[in-house]
Each structure stands twice: as C-alpha cells, then as structure tokens.
Write a protein that holds these residues in place. Sequence first.
Motif, PDB file in Angstrom:
ATOM      1  N   PRO A   1       0.816  -1.215   0.000  1.00 20.38           N
ATOM      2  CA  PRO A   1       0.000   0.000   0.000  1.00 20.38           C
ATOM      3  C   PRO A   1       0.850   1.266   0.000  1.00 20.38           C
ATOM      4  O   PRO A   1       1.956   1.287   0.539  1.00 20.38           O
ATOM      5  CB  PRO A   1      -0.787  -0.111   1.313  1.00 20.38           C
TER       6      PRO A   1
ATOM      7  N   PRO B   1      -2.212   7.545  -0.587  1.00 19.16           N
ATOM      8  CA  PRO B   1      -3.112   6.442  -0.928  1.00 19.16           C
ATOM      9  C   PRO B   1      -4.049   6.818  -2.076  1.00 19.16           C
ATOM     10  O   PRO B   1      -4.529   7.962  -2.147  1.00 19.16           O
ATOM     11  CB  PRO B   1      -3.885   6.200   0.367  1.00 19.16           C
TER      12      PRO B   1
ATOM     13  N   GLU C   1      -6.347   1.103   0.335  1.00 23.66           N
ATOM     14  CA  GLU C   1      -5.268   1.905   0.934  1.00 23.66           C
ATOM     15  C   GLU C   1      -5.839   2.967   1.869  1.00 23.66           C
ATOM     16  O   GLU C   1      -5.304   3.205   2.970  1.00 23.66           O
ATOM     17  CB  GLU C   1      -4.441   2.562  -0.163  1.00 23.66           C
TER      18      GLU C   1
END
Length: 292
Positions: free
Chosen positions: A38, A43, A48
Amino acid sequence: MPYPSHAIVQWTKDSAKQLLPDAVFLSLLHWKRIGRFPKLFRPTTYNEKILLRCLRPDPRYSALTDKLTARDYVRDKIGEKFLIPMISAPCNFTQTIFDMLPNSFVMKANHGSSFVEIVRDKSQCTFEHLQFLVSRWLSTNFYRNARERHYRGIQPRIFFENLLLDEHGAIPADYKVHCFANRPGRPVMFILVISDRFGSNTRGDTYDAQWNHLDLEFAPYLRSTRPAPPPNNLELLLDTAALLSEDFDYVRVDLYAPTDEVFFGELTFTPGAGVSPMRPDCVDFEWGRLLK
C-alpha cells in the motif's frame, strides 16, 4: 508430551507477527491479500484509504463501532423503531441470565466482527455452550486481529437481541450499504447483500442504488449467478443509510430489511481493514476516487 514441531513453528510465527508495528503488519497483510504494497503517504485505492483509517482513526469511531453505544447514535438520529429490540446486556453471563432468556434470541458481542450466535430453540442449547462462547469472545482482543486501532477503545460486552426472521422464517439478508459522501445530497451508495449468511450457500452480491447487479466480488463471498429482486422497502433502506451516514465522508451502514421494516445492524468505518480483495481489481481504484 512435547509439542509437535509444526505447532511450535506456528506459535513462533504468530508471536513474531504481534511484535510488528501496526503499519508494517497491515502493509504486509495488504501485500499478501491484495498483491501490492500500500501507498500509505499518498493512498489512491479504496483499500489503501481504509487501511490508513485503521492507523489514524477518527476519535468518533470507537463509540460508533461499539454495537451497544452505537444504538444511542441511531436512536437520536432516526429513532428507536430502527433498533432491534434488546433483551439483555448483562455485565456477567450467568445461569440466571440464561434461564431468563426467551425461547429464541441472538447473542452477540459488541467489540468485533462475527461474534454472533443464533438460537432458534433454547431447549436445544445449553448454558455451558453459550458460556464457552462468551469466554472466548470476551477474551479476544479484536484490535490484534487486523490492527484497527479504534477497537482498542471498546470495552467487550455481550448482549442479547430479538431474533429477526423474514416472511419465510429465515434469517434475513444483510444489507451492507457503502456510503460515499463526495457530493451534495444523497451519498453515492453501493449495497453489498450477504444472503444465507449462516447457511451453506452464502453469497455476496453488490448493487448500485438503482439495483443494478454489479460485476464485483468481495472476498471471500462468491457472486450469485442471478440477481435477487430488490427488497420491497429499498427506498426506506437507502434513506435510512443516508441519514446514518450523513456525518461522515464514508461509512458502511449495515441494515436488515425483513418484510417492510428496516433495522440497524452496525456502522463500519474500516471494512476489511483495508486488506479485502475486490474483483475486478480496478474497482479498488474506482472506489478510491470516491473516498476522500
């Protein structure tokens, strides 16, 4: 008698995992289940962003994830009639408590997922069986399972609710409504329907708010070959989810819709702890764009 070597190896692995920092633990689990590490600093996918919530939870999450204290929020927000009637929430489970329970009920714990025991006929159940479950559930530190930090603030309790059944006498489907508030008005909503959850043919089907059956699977649920008809009270179900989600940019609102009623199940702010595979994988990125 010495422990088998495989048991020692497994114990060593489990012990080592518990020593990992939360971010490392979740990153490795994300890689194992999703197939990529991740991006915690920038993100982009749904998983994520959910994983980041596990590590940096909103202070409100603990009280609203607690299945007992969340009832107060629901009561204030939409009213008592949307709550499954409560039988008891004892501080201790005793023979006396068991004797006072009705013939059918559901036993749950407030501090995690899958702590559910359905009792249709108490004469076929024993106090000792439920006592064993209570002991196991209350000794489980749910935070340690997937490092969802807001679970640390929940004091484990058990409680008993009325058993809900649909018009066929079956356990009603579980409507998990993903609510993304990225625009004015009603949120963007996707409904994951878990059918036959406690049976042998469990399925997970995802629909949009217009009840279009989407080509999407959430592990571990398999998608049905045929879509189910929408519930008769679909609009009430969506309105209820919208009201319960309006204070958040994203939350999954779990509801039951037997006959013409809608009942609250729980609020989930970190579904799957950010390590839940979605098939096709592109939906992980599409939902990521919906989540702030």
